[in-house]
Design a protein around this motif. Structure first.
Motif, mmCIF file in Angstrom:
data_model
loop_
_atom_site.group_PDB
_atom_site.id
_atom_site.type_symbol
_atom_site.label_atom_id
_atom_site.label_comp_id
_atom_site.label_asym_id
_atom_site.label_seq_id
_atom_site.Cartn_x
_atom_site.Cartn_y
_atom_site.Cartn_z
ATOM 1 N N ASP A 89 -3.957 7.005 -3.324
ATOM 2 C CA ASP A 89 -3.517 5.720 -2.780
ATOM 3 C C ASP A 89 -3.413 4.675 -3.876
ATOM 4 N N PRO A 130 -8.007 14.741 2.574
ATOM 5 C CA PRO A 130 -7.446 13.620 3.329
ATOM 6 C C PRO A 130 -7.353 13.949 4.811
ATOM 7 N N ASN A 169 -5.916 2.864 -6.078
ATOM 8 C CA ASN A 169 -6.927 2.434 -5.115
ATOM 9 C C ASN A 169 -8.007 3.507 -4.999
ATOM 10 N N ARG A 205 -4.800 13.215 -1.440
ATOM 11 C CA ARG A 205 -3.934 12.063 -1.167
ATOM 12 C C ARG A 205 -4.401 10.952 -2.101
ATOM 13 N N GLU A 217 1.161 5.477 -0.807
ATOM 14 C CA GLU A 217 0.375 6.702 -0.881
ATOM 15 C C GLU A 217 1.247 7.870 -1.332
ATOM 16 N N CYS A 218 0.577 8.854 -1.959
ATOM 17 C CA CYS A 218 1.279 10.041 -2.454
ATOM 18 C C CYS A 218 0.421 11.267 -2.190
ATOM 19 N N TYR A 225 4.758 2.752 9.168
ATOM 20 C CA TYR A 225 4.840 3.328 7.836
ATOM 21 C C TYR A 225 6.291 3.658 7.527
ATOM 22 N N ALA A 284 -0.304 9.779 -9.639
ATOM 23 C CA ALA A 284 -0.986 10.626 -8.652
ATOM 24 C C ALA A 284 -1.325 11.985 -9.261
ATOM 25 N N GLU A 300 0.858 -1.189 0.000
ATOM 26 C CA GLU A 300 0.000 0.000 0.000
ATOM 27 C C GLU A 300 0.892 1.236 0.000
#
Length: 361
Positions: free
Chosen positions: A305, A323, A317, A303, A231-232, A271, A289, A229
């Motif tokens: 994902d 966010p 995702n 955000r 995220e950005c 994380y 992203a 997983e």
């Protein structure tokens, strides 16, 4: 010599969605990050029933304590109304107290329905008050996972297999064969991992769908993507420049089966920032992203994902146009690691909103 008037920022939080408590925590963090020399904060809480109240702004009351979630109630402050009238920007206090002077900008720290889905954005457009974040269309499209996927796919961004179950519709046998097991069943228009079930046996599908429909009559059934997983964070460019992508974060769920609400906000998860991926994958995720941000016509922040498989495939995702902004939320932590500390992120978001204003762009 008169002292220049500070910019008046209404922080609107709480709300009617299942993400009420997380909105409160995010608002507490933002209130604590505002520069008091530049900004005058006006904390406005919305109860679960939808009543607007002038809250105290005590950040201690907006934190999770001993796994107890904060909540805005009618007793939290005097009732207020924001008129959907561009000639009246005052917050009208209903309890016999003087109305507040005009609001310059609204920071709608609302997650989920009646906040992140374009509803409050539409009201603020009607009122002619600038606000932080995406416009009506982008907020609605990003909130609805079905249309996020459709717009992203149209822009060439990979999405995993899924099926949409509108009210009264069941998953077909052909979709079961196409998706395989396990699947994740989730409300189409919700966040913070609420209402989501991992299904490993088709016999449990109806129960999972019923749970999701307690939040949203439209449900998504997604094929599980086995992968990491990632995220950005995305921020709208300053002075009209191109949007920027943060360093990436990787979520490690450890003992949890997946990244659920308890893992996100109560138990906690590990994380890594930056995420331990190759430079090629990092560039692809950042590119996707930014392209997702543009494909949905987002503004302000988001955000985004992703899942990254062991073979190096990248799948979108979801995207969050408001966010989580809590002290442990990935968005502010990714930007801090990128070189932009939390107070500067908040300041940039407000300045961007003021520059953009309302109306068509």
């Amino acid at each position: 010599m008169t002292t220049p008037r500070k910019t008046r920022v209404a922080i609107v939080f709480g709300g009617r969605s299942t993400e009420h408590a997380i909105s409160c925590v995010s608002a507490g963090a933002i209130l604590g990050a505002l520069d008091p020399d530049q900004y005058e904060a006006v904390p406005v809480g919305i109860t679960r029933e939808g009543r607007w109240v002038l809250a105290s702004g005590d950040t201690g009351q907006l934190a999770i304590r001993d796994q107890t979630l904060p909540e805005i109630t009618a007793a939290s402050g005097s009732s207020v109304v924001l008129a959907a009238d561009p000639t009246v920007t005052e917050l009208i206090v209903q309890d016999g107290l003087p109305s507040l002077d005009g609001v310059d900008v609204v920071f709608p720290v609302l997650h989920g329905a009646y906040g992140e889905d374009g509803t409050i954005q539409g009201m603020l457009e009607m009122a002619g008050i600038p606000y932080v974040g995406a416009n009506v269309f982008a907020s609605a499209a990003a909130m609805d996972k079905e249309f996020t996927k459709k717009l992203a796919a149209a822009a060439g961004i990979p999405v995993g297999p899924y099926a949409v179950l509108r009210a009264g519709v069941s998953l077909s046998e052909s979709d079961k064969e196409r998706l395989g097991l396990p699947v994740f069943v989730k409300p189409s228009r919700a966040g913070s991992s609420t209402g989501i079930t991992k299904v490993t046996d088709w016999a449990d599908l109806d129960t999972a769908v019923a749970k999701a429909r307690q939040i949203d009559p439209k449900v998504l059934v997604e094929a599980a993507v086995v992968g990491r997983e990632i995220e950005c964070g995305v921020l709208e460019g300053e002075a009209g420049g191109a949007a920027e992508a943060s360093l990436l974060a990787e979520i490690h769920v450890d003992d949890a089966e997946w990244y659920d609400f308890e893992t996100k906000y109560l138990v906690g998860s590990r994380y890594s920032i930056p995420a331990g991926v190759s430079e090629d994958i990092a560039r692809r995720v950042q590119d996707y992203a930014l392209r997702t941000f543009d494909a949905l016509d987002c503004a302000g922040l988001a955000r985004v994902d992703f899942f990254v498989t062991d073979s190096g495939e990248v799948f979108l995702n979801e995207i969050n146009t408001m966010p989580g902004m809590t002290p442990t939320s990935m968005f502010p932590m990714m930007w801090a690691a990128t070189g932009l500390e939390y107070p500067k992120v908040v300041d940039r978001l407000i300045r961007t909103a003021l520059r953009r204003g309302t109306g068509l762009h």
